[in-house]
Design a protein around this motif. Structure first.
Motif, PDB file in Angstrom:
ATOM      1  N   LEU A 142     -38.132  47.505 -53.468  1.00 43.96           N
ATOM      2  CA  LEU A 142     -38.892  46.960 -54.589  1.00 43.96           C
ATOM      3  C   LEU A 142     -38.241  45.676 -55.079  1.00 43.96           C
ATOM      4  CD1 LEU A 142     -39.455  50.186 -56.747  1.00 43.96           C
ATOM      5  CD2 LEU A 142     -41.182  49.014 -55.365  1.00 43.96           C
ATOM      6  N   HIS A 143     -39.074  44.686 -55.401  1.00 38.91           N
ATOM      7  CA  HIS A 143     -38.584  43.449 -56.012  1.00 38.91           C
ATOM      8  C   HIS A 143     -39.650  42.905 -56.951  1.00 38.91           C
ATOM      9  CE1 HIS A 143     -36.996  39.517 -56.772  1.00 38.91           C
ATOM     10  NE2 HIS A 143     -38.022  38.926 -56.185  1.00 38.91           N
ATOM     11  N   THR A 144     -39.200  42.485 -58.112  1.00 44.89           N
ATOM     12  CA  THR A 144     -40.120  41.932 -59.104  1.00 44.89           C
ATOM     13  C   THR A 144     -39.972  40.419 -59.162  1.00 44.89           C
ATOM     14  OG1 THR A 144     -39.933  43.955 -60.409  1.00 44.89           O
ATOM     15  CG2 THR A 144     -40.854  42.014 -61.508  1.00 44.89           C
ATOM     16  N   GLY A 145     -41.090  39.723 -59.012  1.00 43.32           N
ATOM     17  CA  GLY A 145     -41.056  38.269 -59.032  1.00 43.32           C
ATOM     18  C   GLY A 145     -42.417  37.707 -59.391  1.00 43.32           C
ATOM     19  N   LEU A 146     -42.633  36.486 -58.943  1.00 38.65           N
ATOM     20  CA  LEU A 146     -43.870  35.776 -59.287  1.00 38.65           C
ATOM     21  C   LEU A 146     -44.956  36.093 -58.267  1.00 38.65           C
ATOM     22  CD1 LEU A 146     -45.149  33.765 -61.255  1.00 38.65           C
ATOM     23  CD2 LEU A 146     -44.369  31.921 -59.739  1.00 38.65           C
ATOM     24  N   GLY A 147     -46.086  36.594 -58.745  1.00 43.44           N
ATOM     25  CA  GLY A 147     -47.204  36.937 -57.864  1.00 43.44           C
ATOM     26  C   GLY A 147     -48.137  35.760 -57.658  1.00 43.44           C
ATOM     27  N   LEU A 148     -47.846  34.926 -56.663  1.00 42.09           N
ATOM     28  CA  LEU A 148     -48.680  33.768 -56.358  1.00 42.09           C
ATOM     29  C   LEU A 148     -49.649  34.130 -55.243  1.00 42.09           C
ATOM     30  CD1 LEU A 148     -46.000  30.919 -56.334  1.00 42.09           C
ATOM     31  CD2 LEU A 148     -47.663  31.431 -58.140  1.00 42.09           C
ATOM     32  N   LEU A 149     -50.933  33.815 -55.436  1.00 40.47           N
ATOM     33  CA  LEU A 149     -51.945  34.154 -54.444  1.00 40.47           C
ATOM     34  C   LEU A 149     -52.321  32.940 -53.621  1.00 40.47           C
ATOM     35  CD1 LEU A 149     -54.346  36.453 -56.496  1.00 40.47           C
ATOM     36  CD2 LEU A 149     -52.824  37.139 -54.630  1.00 40.47           C
ATOM     37  N   GLY A 150     -52.513  33.195 -52.326  1.00 37.60           N
ATOM     38  CA  GLY A 150     -53.052  32.187 -51.423  1.00 37.60           C
ATOM     39  C   GLY A 150     -54.142  32.839 -50.609  1.00 37.60           C
ATOM     40  N   GLY A 151     -55.381  32.646 -50.973  1.00 41.41           N
ATOM     41  CA  GLY A 151     -56.458  33.399 -50.361  1.00 41.41           C
ATOM     42  C   GLY A 151     -56.397  34.836 -50.844  1.00 41.41           C
ATOM     43  N   ASP A 152     -56.490  35.778 -49.909  1.00 37.21           N
ATOM     44  CA  ASP A 152     -56.447  37.195 -50.259  1.00 37.21           C
ATOM     45  C   ASP A 152     -55.049  37.773 -50.083  1.00 37.21           C
ATOM     46  OD1 ASP A 152     -59.720  37.705 -48.816  1.00 37.21           O
ATOM     47  OD2 ASP A 152     -59.147  37.275 -50.899  1.00 37.21           O
ATOM     48  N   ASP A 153     -54.055  36.958 -50.158  1.00 39.58           N
ATOM     49  CA  ASP A 153     -52.694  37.441 -49.898  1.00 39.58           C
ATOM     50  C   ASP A 153     -51.721  36.738 -50.834  1.00 39.58           C
ATOM     51  OD1 ASP A 153     -50.711  37.868 -46.828  1.00 39.58           O
ATOM     52  OD2 ASP A 153     -50.592  38.794 -48.830  1.00 39.58           O
ATOM     53  N   TYR A 154     -50.546  37.344 -50.962  1.00 36.45           N
ATOM     54  CA  TYR A 154     -49.491  36.727 -51.757  1.00 36.45           C
ATOM     55  C   TYR A 154     -48.711  35.731 -50.918  1.00 36.45           C
ATOM     56  CZ  TYR A 154     -50.139  40.280 -55.378  1.00 36.45           C
ATOM     57  OH  TYR A 154     -50.660  41.063 -56.373  1.00 36.45           O
ATOM     58  N   ILE A 155     -48.223  34.700 -51.576  1.00 40.30           N
ATOM     59  CA  ILE A 155     -47.377  33.713 -50.923  1.00 40.30           C
ATOM     60  C   ILE A 155     -46.139  33.501 -51.790  1.00 40.30           C
ATOM     61  CG2 ILE A 155     -49.281  32.525 -49.770  1.00 40.30           C
ATOM     62  CD1 ILE A 155     -49.170  30.398 -51.983  1.00 40.30           C
ATOM     63  N   GLY A 156     -45.154  32.863 -51.231  1.00 42.54           N
ATOM     64  CA  GLY A 156     -43.968  32.530 -52.020  1.00 42.54           C
ATOM     65  C   GLY A 156     -42.737  33.315 -51.598  1.00 42.54           C
ATOM     66  N   LEU A 157     -41.580  32.849 -52.089  1.00 43.68           N
ATOM     67  CA  LEU A 157     -40.297  33.400 -51.699  1.00 43.68           C
ATOM     68  C   LEU A 157     -40.104  34.845 -52.143  1.00 43.68           C
ATOM     69  CD1 LEU A 157     -37.525  32.903 -50.412  1.00 43.68           C
ATOM     70  CD2 LEU A 157     -36.736  32.019 -52.619  1.00 43.68           C
ATOM     71  N   ASP A 158     -40.694  35.236 -53.279  1.00 42.89           N
ATOM     72  CA  ASP A 158     -40.461  36.584 -53.785  1.00 42.89           C
ATOM     73  C   ASP A 158     -40.999  37.659 -52.847  1.00 42.89           C
ATOM     74  OD1 ASP A 158     -40.773  35.349 -57.085  1.00 42.89           O
ATOM     75  OD2 ASP A 158     -38.987  36.267 -56.225  1.00 42.89           O
ATOM     76  N   VAL A 159     -42.087  37.348 -52.133  1.00 44.16           N
ATOM     77  CA  VAL A 159     -42.606  38.313 -51.154  1.00 44.16           C
ATOM     78  C   VAL A 159     -41.603  38.493 -50.020  1.00 44.16           C
ATOM     79  CG1 VAL A 159     -44.439  38.790 -49.499  1.00 44.16           C
ATOM     80  CG2 VAL A 159     -44.988  37.763 -51.716  1.00 44.16           C
ATOM     81  N   HIS A 160     -41.066  37.383 -49.536  1.00 43.77           N
ATOM     82  CA  HIS A 160     -40.066  37.474 -48.463  1.00 43.77           C
ATOM     83  C   HIS A 160     -38.814  38.195 -48.951  1.00 43.77           C
ATOM     84  CE1 HIS A 160     -42.329  34.871 -45.780  1.00 43.77           C
ATOM     85  NE2 HIS A 160     -42.549  34.047 -46.805  1.00 43.77           N
ATOM     86  N   ARG A 161     -38.426  37.939 -50.207  1.00 41.14           N
ATOM     87  CA  ARG A 161     -37.236  38.600 -50.753  1.00 41.14           C
ATOM     88  C   ARG A 161     -37.451  40.119 -50.789  1.00 41.14           C
ATOM     89  NH1 ARG A 161     -36.297  35.347 -54.578  1.00 41.14           N
ATOM     90  NH2 ARG A 161     -34.429  34.376 -53.741  1.00 41.14           N
TER      91      ARG A 161
END
Length: 893
Positions: A106-125
């Protein structure tokens, strides 16, 4: 992963989002094991996870294979989901042996959307955090932990796992484990990408100044293999070296390591100290430590900091040899003088920059003043350089020649006196007041130490002098033994010495307080001790204390807590060395015999066999001594010969010890000597030849020993006799079935006695003889159980033997790749530890086809070399099936 039909952009939470990733650990093996049951098993897994996620308000973003990616608007909802999921998986009725082990992150961060999916470093983290976990484990980022720590449901707790470097992420991540009541909470170390290893000690105070000098050392390390920082005691050579090591350590692939030579005055011990600093679980046995060290560093790229080299200057050729053996490594040396080797670049370290006499503003910026202020603040938080005291501060540090140690010692007086008054009392610390044949700066250091010393009450001065006998520090128990007749409250006296900067308190294992002095301060303490006329008496008390202590430790090193006791011995090994050296020089034969005899199991278990042999042979050669003390040392020497594989050489000391014990009339001592003598003769007969006379003598000894132990009701002794008899019927009569039965019985005796060491060896022999009789399944069971007994104690001598058997069993099962990797590990660990008993014991594995393994084959040679590169813990994990090779050869997992 593929998007699910339910995850449209408008339904995915945005803003602060808690991401969940899951994965089934070892799914490839599970698919193979499940066969046709896998689709149904996977469907149940998916149902349980989806219900837990959606039931807790989460949204499944994607799935791929057995992995889930979900998002939650609330961190506590995400925790509820993983708790529900893990409990549901644990409670589900899975087919026998096919329960999936799911890791979750689990990781809590910024939920940025790109189309129908999340993007950004927090998803990778979040994905990387999950990837560090193990099956059944739930791990959280620090950001998620901070949001939920005060709202966790009953039965759920957080465990801080520290900071870890994760793949593709530049910064270390703080990771927590979610402990769920009723579920497993014990897991292997996280799968993190560790920073280069280091053993640099945590600094007691932070580093001040020296920017120019630090830059110069870094520059010299770029162009020179050896940089020697020279200067008188107290100039701050050690602190500078440690600071530079911390700054540049990341450039060295295999890390940066600090080698403390302050407790050492024997150049022959230096290689062992370096190996120990490098984290070797085992030090060389009957192989010269110098040779083992050169082999160890040959492929390394490390920075070695060799501290206080002046007292082992005769070891300078070793540094030259290290340069040749490890051309990619660098060596940062601190010494009062240069090593005078070709690869060396000397950097004299001058005192700290002094304040300008004519510019008060510039004066306060000088390094010497900055250091004084920093250390003064540590004892008096409201201290400051003011117009009233600025001149006094400047004059004070000039009077101390800008020497860091002198400045630190004098700064401690700010607690009691204003700076002008300290300056007025400074005369004893001025150059020229120390011993007249010392350099001026050294006299300044001696004067500063003497000033702090002279401010002590006379009984505390006596305590300070006595503490000089301890090499490498001591815990409170030992200090009490040596100093209990000093007319002072011991804790109060130690506290005063700490306050004066003359003593440091260190963290110690087991919750014990431990204290040590800096090298230059210890030298002054020893001079004070000599001047007081009590040096010999105090050294003898030190020797007596460590004799009693070592004998107490020896009584525990075979039991269930043996690792903790071995660690205690390891912490005081330098004191044992110092005590043995003093005893040998001063003719204290009995105490030397007792101390060496009590130390041998430590030397054997932790790989100091080479040193142990040398020390035992030395004490045996001393004149005089009580016969019983000599007998115990002879038995210890025979044991060292045994573990070095010098079997025939162990027979004479065992025979002599038995003769002495028979004269003593102590039944238990006689029975133990009988066991040693019988086992030595039995095993030696394998190479010297089995005769009727040998057979009769060996069995006669075992019969006699067994009768004594039965009368005494000694289960441990009966375990020894039964184990030894098992070897005898194998070696002398080739009766494998009877040997196996005896080894089983020996385990029962050892278990009754609480002797884990004996139990482990019984299991080793049961594994061997079960395999030789064709029962490979039982052999593996006993091998794994025995290895799990020995490995946590870092008993390398035992582990090498178990690994050799594991290699043989793998070869017998036609698993050549696994056998090659294990055989390589045995080769590497045997060479580094010197545990050549494996060369003898491996003969017991004959018939298991290991001799058919050809590690030079093109397909096996890289696997064999990979095994040679394993350290002890990696080899054990692989043998027990807990690790997957990372070199592209999936052998055994």
């Amino acid at each position: 992963m593929t998007s699910t039909a339910a995850t449209s952009r408008r339904r995915l939470p945005t803003g602060t989002v808690t991401f969940l990733f899951t994965d089934v650990e070892g799914s490839t093996r599970l698919v193979e094991a499940a066969g046709e049951q896998w689709p149904a098993l996977l469907a149940e897994h998916d149902r349980l996870l989806r219900e837990a996620i959606t039931g807790s308000g989460g949204t499944v973003v994607k799935t791929e294979g057995d992995g889930f990616f979900a998002a939650f608007a609330s961190a506590i909802d995400a925790v509820a989901a993983v708790v529900t999921a893990q409990r549901a998986i644990g409670d589900h009725d899975w087919p026998e042996g096919l329960a999936p082990k799911v890791r979750m992150g689990l990781h809590t961060g910024l939920g940025l959307l790109g189309g129908d999916d999340y993007i950004g470093l927090d998803v990778h983290r979040a994905a990387r955090i999950m990837g560090a976990a193990h099956g059944g484990q739930v791990v959280l980022s620090a950001s998620t932990a901070a949001l939920v720590e005060h709202e966790l449901p009953d039965g759920i707790t957080l465990r801080d796992l520290g900071r870890h470097h994760l793949r593709d992420l530049s910064q270390a991540e703080g990771i927590f484990q979610l402990d769920i009541a009723g579920a497993s909470t014990r897991f292997p170390a996280l799968r993190s990408v560790e920073a280069p290893p280091s053993n640099l000690p945590e600094p007691v105070t932070h580093f001040v100044g020296r920017r120019r000098e630090r830059a110069r050392v870094r520059e010299l390390l770029e162009s020179s293999h050896v940089v020697t920082v020279t200067g008188t005691g107290g100039t701050g050579k050690t602190r500078l070296a440690l600071q530079v090591g911390a700054e540049v350590g990341g450039r060295f692939r295999d890390g940066v390591f600090f080698v403390d030579l302050a407790p050492v005055d024997d150049p022959d011990v230096v290689p062992s100290q370096v190996l120990r600093a490098l984290g070797e679980e085992a030090l060389p046995g009957n192989r010269p430590p110098r040779d083992a060290l050169l082999d160890r560093v040959s492929d390394l790229e490390v920075l070695l900091i060799l501290d206080n080299f002046e007292q082992v200057i005769a070891a300078a050729p070793l540094v030259a040899a290290l340069v040749s053996a490890a051309p990619r490594s660098r060596f940062l040396v601190t010494s009062r003088g240069p090593l005078r080797i070709a690869a060396e670049q000397e950097m004299p370290l001058e005192p700290m920059d002094l304040p300008d006499r004519h510019d008060r503003e510039l004066a306060t910026q000088a390094d010497a003043v900055a250091l004084f202020v920093d250390r003064a603040l540590a004892v008096r938080p409201d201290f400051a350089v003011t117009p009233e005291n600025a001149d006094a501060v400047s004059e004070l540090v000039r009077g101390l020649d800008g020497l860091p140690l002198a400045i630190e010692l004098v700064a401690s007086r700010v607690r009691l006196l204003p700076v002008p008054e300290i300056l007025a009392r400074l005369d004893p610390a001025r150059p020229g007041t120390g011993t007249i044949d010392l350099p001026a700066r050294q006299r300044t250091i001696e004067g500063a130490i003497a000033w702090s010393h002279d401010l002590l009450e006379p009984p505390v001065q006596v305590l300070f002098a006595r503490l000089g006998v301890f090499a490498g520090g001591a815990d409170l128990e030992q200090i009490e033994r040596v100093c209990d007749d000093v007319d002072v409250d011991l804790l109060g006296g130690l506290a005063e010495l700490v306050d004066q900067g003359l003593l440091r308190q260190e963290a110690a294992s087991g919750g014990r307080a431990r204290f040590r002095t800096l090298h230059v301060i210890r030298e002054v303490a020893l001079l004070k001790l000599e001047a007081g006329g009590t040096a010999d008496a105090v050294h003898r008390r030190h020797l007596e204390a460590y004799v009693d202590w070592a004998e107490e430790v020896a009584a525990h090193v075979l039991g269930e807590d043996r690792s903790a006791w071995l660690d205690r011995f390891d912490a005081d090994h330098d004191n044992v060395r110092t005590a043995l050296d003093w005893a040998a020089v001063h003719g204290e034969t009995d105490l030397a015999l007792r101390l060496a005899a009590a130390s041998w199991r430590f030397w054997q278990s932790r790989g100091h066999l080479y040193e142990g042999r040398s020390r035992l042979e030395t004490v045996i050669s001393l004149e005089g001594g009580e016969p019983l003390n000599r007998a115990r040392a002879l038995e210890a020497l025979g044991g060292v010969y045994w573990w070095q594989g010098d079997i025939e050489k162990c027979v004479p000391p065992y025979r002599e010890a038995l003769a002495i014990q028979r004269e003593s009339g102590d039944p238990a001592a006689i029975a133990n000597a009988i066991y040693n003598s019988a086992i030595g003769q039995s095993v030696a007969a394998v190479t010297t030849g089995v005769t009727d006379e040998v057979r009769a003598e060996v069995y006669g000894l075992y019969d006699e020993g067994e009768a004594i132990y039965r009368e005494l009701g000694d289960e441990n002794g009966l375990g020894n006799i039964t184990w030894g008899r098992g070897l005898a019927v194998s070696d002398l009569d080739d009766d494998l079935t009877q040997a196996l039965e005896l080894f089983h019985r020996s385990i029962d005796h050892y278990r009754s006695a609480g002797n884990e060491f004996g139990m482990g060896w019984g299991m080793f022999e049961v594994a061997i003889f079960s395999a030789r009789l064709g029962d490979l399944e039982t052999a593996w069971d006993y091998l794994e159980e025995g290895l799990e007994l020995f490995a946590p104690h870092r008993d390398v001598s035992a582990v090498v033997l178990f690994l050799s058997l594991a290699a043989a069993l793998a070869q017998a099962a036609d698993d050549e790749e696994r056998a090659a990797r294990l055989a390589g590990a045995v080769h590497g660990l045997r060479n580094s530890s010197g545990a050549k008993i494996v060369d003898h014991e491996i003969t017991r594995i004959r018939g298991l086809a290991l001799e058919q393994l050809d590690p030079s084959r093109d397909d096996l040679e890289p696997i064999y070399r990979a095994g040679m590169a394993m350290d002890l813990s990696q080899a054990v994990a692989f043998a027990l099936g807990r690790s997957v090779p990372t070199d592209g050869h999936d052998d055994g997992e």
